[in-house]
Design an enzyme around this catalytic site. Structure first.
Site, PDB file in Angstrom:
ATOM      1  N   ASP A   1       0.851  -1.203   0.000  1.00 19.67           N
ATOM      2  CA  ASP A   1       0.000   0.000   0.000  1.00 19.67           C
ATOM      3  C   ASP A   1       0.881   1.246   0.000  1.00 19.67           C
ATOM      4  OD1 ASP A   1      -2.428  -1.162  -0.033  1.00 19.67           O
ATOM      5  OD2 ASP A   1      -2.964  -0.711   2.040  1.00 19.67           O
TER       6      ASP A   1
ATOM      7  N   LYS B   1      -3.916   3.016  -2.429  1.00 17.85           N
ATOM      8  CA  LYS B   1      -5.341   3.372  -2.394  1.00 17.85           C
ATOM      9  C   LYS B   1      -5.556   4.678  -1.636  1.00 17.85           C
ATOM     10  CE  LYS B   1      -8.405   0.086  -1.378  1.00 17.85           C
ATOM     11  NZ  LYS B   1      -9.342   0.853  -2.104  1.00 17.85           N
TER      12      LYS B   1
ATOM     13  N   MET C   1      -7.927   9.911   9.413  1.00 15.35           N
ATOM     14  CA  MET C   1      -8.531  10.474   8.209  1.00 15.35           C
ATOM     15  C   MET C   1      -9.382  11.710   8.520  1.00 15.35           C
ATOM     16  SD  MET C   1      -9.380   6.911   6.222  1.00 15.35           S
ATOM     17  CE  MET C   1      -9.433   5.813   7.620  1.00 15.35           C
TER      18      MET C   1
HETATM   19  N1  SAH Z   1      -4.166   0.764   9.009  1.00 13.21           N
HETATM   20  C1  SAH Z   1      -3.621   2.098   9.262  1.00 13.21           C
HETATM   21  C2  SAH Z   1      -4.646   3.194   9.005  1.00 13.21           C
HETATM   22  C3  SAH Z   1      -5.048   3.321   7.557  1.00 13.21           C
HETATM   23  S1  SAH Z   1      -6.199   4.607   7.292  1.00 13.21           S
HETATM   24  C4  SAH Z   1      -3.085   2.161  10.690  1.00 13.21           C
HETATM   25  O1  SAH Z   1      -3.357   1.242  11.491  1.00 13.21           O
HETATM   26  O2  SAH Z   1      -2.370   3.101  11.008  1.00 13.21           O
HETATM   27  C5  SAH Z   1      -5.141   5.931   6.786  1.00 13.21           C
HETATM   28  C6  SAH Z   1      -5.064   6.983   7.867  1.00 13.21           C
HETATM   29  O3  SAH Z   1      -4.173   6.563   8.883  1.00 13.21           O
HETATM   30  C7  SAH Z   1      -4.494   8.312   7.408  1.00 13.21           C
HETATM   31  O4  SAH Z   1      -5.476   9.110   6.803  1.00 13.21           O
HETATM   32  C8  SAH Z   1      -4.031   8.901   8.719  1.00 13.21           C
HETATM   33  O5  SAH Z   1      -5.107   9.402   9.472  1.00 13.21           O
HETATM   34  C9  SAH Z   1      -3.504   7.666   9.425  1.00 13.21           C
HETATM   35  N2  SAH Z   1      -2.060   7.481   9.219  1.00 13.21           N
HETATM   36  C10 SAH Z   1      -1.443   6.470   8.608  1.00 13.21           C
HETATM   37  N3  SAH Z   1      -0.108   6.603   8.668  1.00 13.21           N
HETATM   38  C11 SAH Z   1       0.131   7.747   9.351  1.00 13.21           C
HETATM   39  C12 SAH Z   1       1.293   8.433   9.772  1.00 13.21           C
HETATM   40  N4  SAH Z   1       2.528   7.982   9.511  1.00 13.21           N
HETATM   41  N5  SAH Z   1       1.133   9.586  10.464  1.00 13.21           N
HETATM   42  C13 SAH Z   1      -0.082  10.052  10.777  1.00 13.21           C
HETATM   43  N6  SAH Z   1      -1.223   9.448  10.407  1.00 13.21           N
HETATM   44  C14 SAH Z   1      -1.118   8.303   9.710  1.00 13.21           C
END
Ligand code: SAH
Length: 245
Positions: free
Chosen positions: A35, A56, A168
């Site tokens: 991803d 995505k 998000m």
């Molecule tokens: N499965 C992922 C979340 C996916 S949804 C998890 O457990 O972290 C995607 C959202 O995750 C982004 O819009 C943001 O809100 C958050 N996100 C993912 N990586 C991030 C990062 N390095 N720093 C801050 N927010 C992050």
């Protein structure tokens, strides 16, 4: 014989936050489907695997979920060991459960491997303890973005007394603020907005519920970011800052 699909969490970005189990799966992989929130640096653990990018990102060009499903199935039916690598944890807003079920319905074995979810990593990297004796008795992870655009019960969340970690949320700050204020949360409630958590380019903006939209605009807060809303997000950091990579 069919291969197996590993649905693996790659953590929030810092490659040192990978689990040993994730590294083991990457080592064995014939194919890695990655991803776009995953740091490509983690691919050093899969030097010989074929790498397929299946990003995505919301609002950007994306690979349809159906295509990703079919591709996993095709490789698994070729007997390959497939690692489906997702940002953070595969089961926190990551469709991990959905993909495991889809594969099981087609007789393909899969295994979920935890990753450190962005909300937990972001808070810790900024010295924000999500639970704290006497201050925060719990944490609620929510997404501000839903497929059907349905709204969360912000009023109930405001009353929950738990620290809120919002994924998000960058494009939804106005809704979040209005919902929580209407639910009775004080405008003075501390908020930490953390962009690119755990990566060298991590940035954090401390604010309050009332000011967070204006502060985020001035800060030019961008996705990916998480919001931590609760007393523990106060600017005077309580924990020593974690060393980011
Ligand atoms: N499965 C992922 C979340 C996916 S949804 C998890 O457990 O972290 C995607 C959202 O995750 C982004 O819009 C943001 O809100 C958050 N996100 C993912 N990586 C991030 C990062 N390095 N720093 C801050 N927010 C992050």
């Amino acid at each position: 014989m069919n291969g197996k699909v590993w649905l693996v969490g790659a953590g929030p970005g810092d490659p040192e936050l990978l689990t040993l189990k994730a590294v083991k799966a990457l080592n064995q992989a014939d194919v890695v489907m990655i991803d776009d929130l995953v740091n490509p640096a983690v691919l050093e653990h899969s030097p010989t695997a074929r790498v397929v990018r299946v990003g995505k990102r919301g609002g950007c060009r994306s690979t349809p979920q159906e295509f990703i499903h079919r591709l996993m199935l095709r490789y698994a039916r070729q007997g390959k060991c497939v690692v489906r690598l997702k940002g953070g944890d595969p089961c926190i807003f990551g469709r991990g459960g959905e993909e495991a079920e889809w594969l099981a319905e087609r007789g393909i074995e899969s295994e979920l491997v935890n990753g450190i979810t962005a909300g937990l990593a972001g808070a810790t990297n900024c010295g924000v303890p999500l639970t704290l004796r006497g201050i925060s008795r719990g944490v609620t992870l929510v997404t501000a973005h839903t497929q059907d655009d349905s709204s969360l019960n912000w009023g109930a969340l405001a009353q929950s007394g738990t620290t809120l970690v919002v994924y998000m949320g960058v494009a939804k700050l106005a809704d979040i603020r209005e919902g929580l204020l209407a639910g009775g949360m004080t405008g003075a409630m501390p908020v930490a907005m953390i962009e690119n958590a755990s990566l060298p380019q991590q940035r954090e903006c401390r604010s309050t519920l009332a000011r967070m939209q204006a502060d985020a605009r001035a800060f030019e807060l961008k996705s990916p970011a998480i919001l931590v809303i609760g007393e523990v997000a106060a600017a005077e950091a309580i924990l020593p800052m974690a060393q980011s990579a």
